[in-house]
Each structure stands twice: as C-alpha cells, then as structure tokens.
Design a protein around this motif. Structure first.
Motif, PDB file in Angstrom:
ATOM      1  N   SER A 181       0.840  -1.196   0.000  1.00  0.00           N
ATOM      2  CA  SER A 181       0.000   0.000   0.000  1.00  0.00           C
ATOM      3  C   SER A 181       0.874   1.244   0.000  1.00  0.00           C
ATOM      4  CB  SER A 181      -0.924   0.013   1.219  1.00  0.00           C
ATOM      5  OG  SER A 181      -1.653   1.214   1.291  1.00  0.00           O
ATOM      6  N   ASP A 182       0.259   2.363  -0.347  1.00  0.00           N
ATOM      7  CA  ASP A 182       0.963   3.641  -0.344  1.00  0.00           C
ATOM      8  C   ASP A 182       0.472   4.507   0.815  1.00  0.00           C
ATOM      9  OD1 ASP A 182       2.804   5.448  -1.255  1.00  0.00           O
ATOM     10  OD2 ASP A 182       1.470   6.377  -2.720  1.00  0.00           O
ATOM     11  N   ALA A 183       0.155   3.849   1.936  1.00  0.00           N
ATOM     12  CA  ALA A 183      -0.433   4.548   3.070  1.00  0.00           C
ATOM     13  C   ALA A 183       0.557   4.732   4.212  1.00  0.00           C
ATOM     14  CB  ALA A 183      -1.665   3.782   3.569  1.00  0.00           C
ATOM     15  N   GLY A 184       1.836   4.864   3.871  1.00  0.00           N
ATOM     16  CA  GLY A 184       2.850   4.993   4.902  1.00  0.00           C
ATOM     17  C   GLY A 184       2.793   6.276   5.701  1.00  0.00           C
ATOM     18  N   ASP A 185       2.016   7.255   5.234  1.00  0.00           N
ATOM     19  CA  ASP A 185       1.876   8.487   6.003  1.00  0.00           C
ATOM     20  C   ASP A 185       0.927   8.318   7.180  1.00  0.00           C
ATOM     21  OD1 ASP A 185      -0.267   8.112   4.239  1.00  0.00           O
ATOM     22  OD2 ASP A 185      -0.713  10.260   4.169  1.00  0.00           O
ATOM     23  N   ARG A 186       0.182   7.191   7.196  1.00  0.00           N
ATOM     24  CA  ARG A 186      -0.776   6.969   8.288  1.00  0.00           C
ATOM     25  C   ARG A 186      -0.590   5.655   9.030  1.00  0.00           C
ATOM     26  NH1 ARG A 186      -6.072   6.906   5.357  1.00  0.00           N
ATOM     27  NH2 ARG A 186      -4.770   6.608   3.523  1.00  0.00           N
ATOM     28  N   TYR A 187       0.030   4.677   8.374  1.00  0.00           N
ATOM     29  CA  TYR A 187       0.144   3.344   8.972  1.00  0.00           C
ATOM     30  C   TYR A 187       1.558   2.793   8.808  1.00  0.00           C
ATOM     31  CZ  TYR A 187      -4.898   3.776   8.196  1.00  0.00           C
ATOM     32  OH  TYR A 187      -6.188   4.233   8.164  1.00  0.00           O
ATOM     33  N   SER A 188       1.852   1.723   9.538  1.00  0.00           N
ATOM     34  CA  SER A 188       3.083   0.976   9.320  1.00  0.00           C
ATOM     35  C   SER A 188       2.899   0.133   8.066  1.00  0.00           C
ATOM     36  CB  SER A 188       3.375   0.070  10.521  1.00  0.00           C
ATOM     37  OG  SER A 188       3.579   0.812  11.697  1.00  0.00           O
ATOM     38  N   VAL A 189       3.714   0.378   7.057  1.00  0.00           N
ATOM     39  CA  VAL A 189       3.580  -0.317   5.777  1.00  0.00           C
ATOM     40  C   VAL A 189       4.861  -1.082   5.474  1.00  0.00           C
ATOM     41  CG1 VAL A 189       3.350  -0.027   3.273  1.00  0.00           C
ATOM     42  CG2 VAL A 189       1.938   1.343   4.829  1.00  0.00           C
ATOM     43  N   VAL A 190       4.700  -2.319   5.031  1.00  0.00           N
ATOM     44  CA  VAL A 190       5.807  -3.122   4.521  1.00  0.00           C
ATOM     45  C   VAL A 190       5.479  -3.474   3.083  1.00  0.00           C
ATOM     46  CG1 VAL A 190       7.127  -5.260   4.739  1.00  0.00           C
ATOM     47  CG2 VAL A 190       6.317  -4.082   6.796  1.00  0.00           C
ATOM     48  N   ASP A 191       6.429  -3.264   2.173  1.00  0.00           N
ATOM     49  CA  ASP A 191       6.159  -3.530   0.768  1.00  0.00           C
ATOM     50  C   ASP A 191       7.446  -3.834   0.036  1.00  0.00           C
ATOM     51  OD1 ASP A 191       4.687  -3.785  -1.583  1.00  0.00           O
ATOM     52  OD2 ASP A 191       4.875  -1.667  -2.083  1.00  0.00           O
ATOM     53  N   THR A 192       7.312  -4.572  -1.073  1.00  0.00           N
ATOM     54  CA  THR A 192       8.421  -4.718  -2.008  1.00  0.00           C
ATOM     55  C   THR A 192       8.658  -3.374  -2.693  1.00  0.00           C
ATOM     56  OG1 THR A 192       7.921  -7.046  -2.414  1.00  0.00           O
ATOM     57  CG2 THR A 192       9.143  -5.880  -4.127  1.00  0.00           C
ATOM     58  N   ASP A 193       9.892  -3.082  -3.034  1.00  0.00           N
ATOM     59  CA  ASP A 193      10.201  -1.852  -3.760  1.00  0.00           C
ATOM     60  C   ASP A 193       9.770  -2.042  -5.216  1.00  0.00           C
ATOM     61  OD1 ASP A 193      11.188   0.466  -4.848  1.00  0.00           O
ATOM     62  OD2 ASP A 193      13.080   0.390  -3.745  1.00  0.00           O
ATOM     63  N   GLN A 194       8.463  -1.821  -5.454  1.00  0.00           N
ATOM     64  CA  GLN A 194       7.870  -2.076  -6.767  1.00  0.00           C
ATOM     65  C   GLN A 194       8.545  -1.249  -7.863  1.00  0.00           C
ATOM     66  OE1 GLN A 194       5.587  -4.390  -6.732  1.00  0.00           O
ATOM     67  NE2 GLN A 194       4.889  -4.402  -4.611  1.00  0.00           N
TER      68      GLN A 194
END
Length: 367
Positions: A181-194
């Motif tokens: 997700s692109d919601a790192g300004d509000r939540y803890s996000v883990v993602d592949t570097d797409q």
C-alpha cells in the motif's frame, strides 16, 4: 470466515475437576487419560508451581539450570500450558490476525505463508480473515471479527488502491501493519520496492539494445501494478525513448496470452515487460503460436520470480520479490507494536528486489 492456524490449544481442566478428569470414553472403561497439571510438573521438577508458571510464560527471572529442569519435566509428563488461561491472565493471546483481499494471487498467498512461518517461530499463531469486496464496511467488519477472535495485532493485505486513497481507514489505536500500500503516512507499511524492480527490468532490456520496451500491466485498481507501470513509463522517458501504449491484464496467464496475440502483430515490438510472471507465461505461448521466437524476435521479462519461472520455455528473466522477507518484517513490526503497546506507527519499509537474468532476454535481432 476465519481460519486459524497453529497448534491446538489445550483448554485446561474444567472448573472443579482438578488434573484428573474421569468419565467419558477417552480410554477403555470410560476413564479419560489424566490431564497433567502445573502442580504435577512442579512435583516432578522439585520446584514451586510459581516457577513452572514463570517458565511457561517465558519469564526471564529463572536461572538456566532450573528452567531446563522444568522443561525436562514438562517433556517427560507431556505437559501443555493452558494458553487460554494465560491469555486471560496476561491480556495477550499470542495470535496475529491477517485480513486480506484475494488469497489466490501469488503475492498474497506467498506473503501469508511467510507471515505464518515467521509468526510460528515467535510462538504466535495466525487467524486469517479474507474479504470478498474491499470496502470500508467489510474492512471494519473484519476488524470486529478479529476482536471477537482475540488477536494481539492485525496485518492487512489489501492490494487495491483503497487505504492510500482514503476510501478505507483502519480503526484508530490498533496494532496494525499494512502490506502492499501507499499509506505509509498513516500506517506501518511493509512492501516490495515495486518501482525499483520495474526500473531494473526496463534498464536491462534497454541495455541489451532494444529501442523501447512494451508493457503488460496488472489490474488498474492494483497499487503494485500502478507503481510498476509508472516506473516503466518514467524510466523510458528519462532515457529519451518512446513510451508505447500499455496493454492491460489481470495477473492471469490468460490475459497475458491475449496481450501477446496483439503484440505479436506489432513489428516494432522487440521487448516486453510483464507486470507478473503468470502474464509473462501467457506472452510466451502467444508468441510461440504466432511464430515469434523468444528471445530471438522478442525478449520478455516478468515480475515475482515464482518457482515455476525457471522452468518456462525459455526460462524467464524476472524481478525477484522476497516474500519471505516481507512476511518477516510484517511480523517483526507487529510484535514491536505489541511489546511496546503502541498503535500503528506511520512509515514505509521497502524490501529490495533483484533482477534474475535467464534465457528469455537477448539483444534485438539485427536487420
């Protein structure tokens, strides 16, 4: 529907029965096997019941020799700590909930597998709650069910553009980690570097001498698909190359096949970047049927590096996603929030990709 994984939990003796339960048909003669109690372990180990409790709960204030003595007694007697009672006493359930949309996709299923593996290594089980349609009501309903099932934290895997668009929000104050997700300004996000993965794919093809790179995208609503497509487009523009009109797929091999039939009739197409390996597989079949050799006539790069991609014909050059590392970081972030008693902390943790070069890419055929 919720599906719980992990070891079955012993509910412990019923009130007033003590450690030896009688009656029923658990053993011949209507006598159930005696259930081992904490007092039994204490007696065998020669320690107090309080010491057994501390060992069961991982309390650090027990010397190593005593801890091993208690653990040996537990093994010999077949004692299993009563997880339900421990949860009521300490307010911790040793369970992480996973809410997701679409278990069938490769990324989601492998991420869930990794989460379950790393959670188990930390002594946690997972409870899985799929969502058919990712709406605000359905997400809130899933969190309600998670509350009823008693979990310590929640990992949310919703691939579509919802959390980042503000269409869906998570309940405030919860221990939560969001995947893809692109919601790192509000939540803890883990993602592949797409974006970086897509750039690697395009740079590889341009470096082989291809004039430009065509692209087969994933679903329009997918965050990962949009991020990969944007990086493909930006990389071509930065290199001063023409940007062909992308063809839209849905992650399936069938959609890649349909796109391949179109691209096979495009003389200027010498290189294609597919947003996942399944669509790349469809491309390979379409090109084969239309007499376009891979990589002689057209080079193909995928994304994911699924285990089967090394056995495609030809073996597929692809961008490797480390799903195991994504799962590990999700669990570690969830446990950090649990242990520090904090809600989801804003920020995005990107897991690097790497390009795996196989036989599906080569320099363009010389005229």
């Amino acid at each position: 529907m919720a599906v719980t994984t992990g070891q079955d939990q012993d509910p412990g003796p019923e009130p007033g029965t003590g450690s030896a339960q009688r009656g029923g048909s658990g053993v011949p003669g209507g006598r159930r096997k005696q259930r081992v109690s904490m007092a039994d372990v204490a007696l065998r180990a020669g320690v107090s019941s309080q010491t057994v409790s501390r060992v069961s709960n991982g309390h650090p204030g027990v010397i190593d020799s005593t801890r091993e003595q208690v653990l040996k007694a537990m093994r010999e007697l077949g004692y299993r700590p009563n997880s339900a009672a421990r949860a009521l006493r300490y307010g911790q359930f040793n369970t992480i909930g996973v809410i997701l949309f679409g278990l069938s996709s490769t990324g989601n299923s492998r991420t869930v597998e990794a989460i379950a593996t790393h959670a188990a290594a930390e002594g946690y089980a997972i409870t899985l709650t799929p969502i058919d349609v990712p709406t605000q009501d359905n997400v809130l309903g899933a969190f309600t069910r998670m509350g009823e099932l008693a979990v310590d934290a929640v990992i949310v895997i919703i691939e579509v553009h919802l959390l980042d668009a503000g269409t869906v929000t998570l309940p405030p104050g919860v221990h939560a980690v969001v995947v893809d997700s692109d919601a790192g300004d509000r939540y803890s996000v883990v993602d592949t570097d797409q974006a970086d993965g897509a750039r690697r794919a395009v740079h590889h093809l341009l470096g082989l001498g291809h004039r430009t790179v065509w692209h087969v995208t994933g679903p329009r609503t997918s965050y990962a698909s949009q991020r990969r497509a944007q990086a493909w487009r930006d990389t071509l523009r930065e290199a001063g190359r023409p940007v062909p009109e992308p063809l839209h797929g849905d992650w399936s091999a069938g959609s890649g096949y349909a796109a391949g039939l179109t691209l096979a009739d495009e003389p200027s197409c010498t290189a294609v970047f597919a947003a996942n390996d399944q669509m790349a597989l469809g491309l390979l079949r379409a090109f084969h049927e239309r007499g376009r050799a891979v990589p002689g006539d057209i080079s193909v790069v995928g994304f994911d590096d699924i285990p089967d991609s090394a056995f495609f014909v030809p073996p597929l050059t692809t961008v490797h996603q480390d799903f195991a590392e994504v799962g590990r970081r999700c669990v570690q972030q969830a446990l950090a929030q649990i242990r520090e008693n904090e809600a989801s902390r804003p920020g995005t943790d990107l897991v690097p990709t790497r390009l795996v070069i196989r036989a599906s890419t080569a320099p363009p055929r010389q005229p």
